[in-house]
Write an enzyme that holds these catalytic residues in place. Structure first.
Site, PDB file in Angstrom:
ATOM      1  CD  GLU A 198      -2.986  -0.594  -0.049  1.00 34.01           C
ATOM      2  OE1 GLU A 198      -2.991  -0.212  -1.246  1.00 34.01           O
ATOM      3  OE2 GLU A 198      -3.501  -1.648   0.325  1.00 34.01           O
ATOM      4  CG  HIS A 199      -0.214   4.793   0.382  1.00 30.94           C
ATOM      5  ND1 HIS A 199      -0.627   6.029  -0.082  1.00 30.94           N
ATOM      6  CD2 HIS A 199      -1.312   4.228   0.940  1.00 30.94           C
ATOM      7  CE1 HIS A 199      -1.908   6.202   0.219  1.00 30.94           C
ATOM      8  NE2 HIS A 199      -2.348   5.125   0.836  1.00 30.94           N
ATOM      9  CB  SER A 255      -9.457   0.653  -8.137  1.00 30.78           C
ATOM     10  OG  SER A 255      -8.623   1.340  -8.959  1.00 30.78           O
ATOM     11  CB  SER A 256     -15.212   2.663  -8.706  1.00 30.12           C
ATOM     12  OG  SER A 256     -15.117   3.808  -7.900  1.00 30.12           O
ATOM     13  CG  ASP A 265      -5.530   2.044  -8.356  1.00 32.82           C
ATOM     14  OD1 ASP A 265      -4.928   1.170  -7.707  1.00 32.82           O
ATOM     15  OD2 ASP A 265      -5.908   3.120  -7.870  1.00 32.82           O
ATOM     16  CG  ASP A 295       1.145   2.886  -6.502  1.00 32.26           C
ATOM     17  OD1 ASP A 295       1.288   3.648  -5.522  1.00 32.26           O
ATOM     18  OD2 ASP A 295       0.084   2.813  -7.159  1.00 32.26           O
TER      19      ASP A 295
END
Ligand code: GLA
Length: 489
Positions: free
Chosen positions: A58-59, A156-157, A201, A61
């Site tokens: 998480e965080h 991640s919509s 994403d 990338d």
């Protein structure tokens, strides 16, 4: 319904005949709305782009370190056809989102912050900017849009919307593309909506493979499918606390991006002082790959000296970098729209952010190994460690996520963690497959019928079906589009 429409669905979703019938019903609805709204067209495309759940990483990338997400069988779908000129006309199946019409041109002015049309604009703006579609010959489109990814839930919509819009625009302009290049382009393009996210994403939405998680490395983008284990099912639970990327969570997100940039600058400067060597690390991950001629213990030492464990006001960062505060703001606190992120009143928490990122990166690598070695216990342990680091060092948890994570562990999850950007949204739980139904039942009773009802005065997102807020994750393949001929039967 024409047979090739259905076979496209079956191929793209790889689903059973039973699931196919509900998918056909869904796409039929979109197609009927399309036919009722827009003029008939010879070319009608179907587009789908999945959301994702991140298992770990998480965080990491945007710092150049890897991630390990899974694409969901929940997605954004378009039924789309070229328009007669450059106009883009969008109807959303969900009446909460108003019709949007604009011209596909460059530059493209955004709607007000938070408007759903901005995700479509982001894709078109990015594609025109990169010259993938000729600005002077661009063809617009008419589309009906429908989604099954809970929004503002860390699944991640928004990126799925950007990816689907891009595929729609490329399809009507008849442009072929390379998925990796497009993923990179869209990661950059999505910053149009104002948050400085990384590339996870868009990459997983475009490059995922069914039944697998996807290890993704960045700069340059590389992917490695990681087969999941049959004995473990990942269950997603929505806390019902909304964390829209376009609103308050945006400052909190961008603040962390800036804190990582400051960590990078401070460590690079400390190495320069120690070795006389100019370090050109664009992302935190570059520091380890740089030939600094320091042992890892020395690098660790330089880091502690450079950052210190206390929060740093802008003034202190500037002193350590031998710059004035305005220069530091310009160099590290400037966001994509040119605005400057305001200094947090409690100072930049550089040390904690740095520690989260580097330990999380190691956990991603260990997690891939744990999958390869089929070690469920290790998978759970790494998820728990990741959650603690997200909560304590990156400070992206909230009370509701904490409740979900503890309930999950209490009811037998091997590991549980928040997933996505945080500040609300969802948790993901590793559960023994044979116990999934029981687990879901217990979580429904404890959280949705228990905690949420007790706290009804609070502002939870509403939902229609429990299957949309708590569900086992089935790893889907990446985004897709195909030609649908004829009208619904
Ligand atoms: C958001 C961003 C991603 C990633 C996650 C946190 O979803 O869009 O790029 O940074 O947050 O892991």
């Amino acid at each position: 319904m024409p047979s090739d429409f259905s076979s496209g669905l079956q191929r793209s979703y790889g689903c059973s005949p039973v699931e196919l019938s509900s998918l056909r019903a869904r796409y039929n609805r979109l197609l009927q709305l399309f036919n009722a709204t827009f003029a008939a067209s010879e070319q009608v495309f179907v587009v789908r782009a999945p959301g994702r759940v991140n298992l770990i990483g998480e965080h990491t990338d945007y710092n150049g370190y890897p991630v390990l997400p899974v694409a969901l069988d929940r997605d954004i779908a378009f039924v789309v056809a070229p328009s007669s000129g450059r106009s883009v006309d969008l109807i959303n199946e969900n009446a909460a989102f108003n019709r949007r019409t604009f011209v596909a041109e460059f530059p493209l002015a955004p709607y007000q912050q938070g408007d759903w049309g901005n995700y479509v604009k982001a894709a078109i703006h990015g594609i025109l900017e990169a010259g993938m579609v000729d600005r002077n010959r661009a063809i617009g489109f008419n589309a009906v849009v429908g989604g099954t990814i809970p929004e503002s839930a860390g699944l991640s919509s928004s990126s799925a919307m950007v990816v689907a819009s891009a595929l729609a625009f490329l399809a009507v302009n008849n442009v072929k593309f390379d998925r990796k290049l497009l993923a990179d382009l869209l990661a950059h393009a999505e910053r149009y909506v104002g948050s400085e996210g990384g590339g996870m994403d868009q990459a997983v939405s475009l490059l995922a493979e069914p039944g697998r998680a996807l290890r993704i490395d960045f700069f340059p983008l590389r992917t490695e499918p990681v087969p999941l284990l049959k004995e473990i099912t990942f269950v997603v639970c929505n806390s019902l606390v909304r964390a829209p990327k376009s609103e308050n969570a945006r400052y909190a997100f961008n603040r962390r991006v800036v804190e990582c940039r400051l960590a990078n600058a401070l460590i690079s400067e400390a190495i320069r002082r120690k070795t006389g060597k100019i370090v050109r690390a664009v992302h935190l991950a570059d520091l380890v790959s740089e030939d600094t001629r320091l042992t890892s213990a020395e690098l660790q030492d330089a880091t502690v000296q450079a950052i210190g464990e206390q929060p740093l006001p802008l003034r202190a960062v500037a002193e350590r970098l031998a710059k004035n505060p305005r220069e530091v703001e310009r160099a590290y606190c400037t966001l994509r729209d040119g605005s400057i992120l305001r200094e947090p009143s409690d100072g930049f928490r550089v040390w904690n952010r740095y520690r989260h990122v580097v330990t999380e990166a190691e956990r991603v690598i260990s997690m891939v190994r744990a999958f390869r070695e089929a070690d469920p216990g290790k998978i759970g342990e790494l998820m728990n460690q990741s959650h603690a680091s997200c909560r304590d060092d990156y400070e992206i948890s909230c009370p509701e996520l904490e409740v979900l994570v503890s309930l999950g562990r209490e009811h037998g999850a091997l590991g549980a963690r928040l997933t996505g950007a945080g500040f609300g949204g969802c948790t993901v739980h590793a559960v023994r497959t044979e116990r999934v139904d029981d687990f879901i039942h217990c979580m429904v009773e404890a959280y949705y019928h228990g905690f949420v009802r007790q706290e009804l005065g609070r502002d939870f997102a509403r939902y229609e079906h429990l299957r949309d807020v708590i569900f086992p994750c089935r790893a889907a393949g990446g985004a897709d589009f195909w030609l649908a001929e004829g009208n619904p039967g």
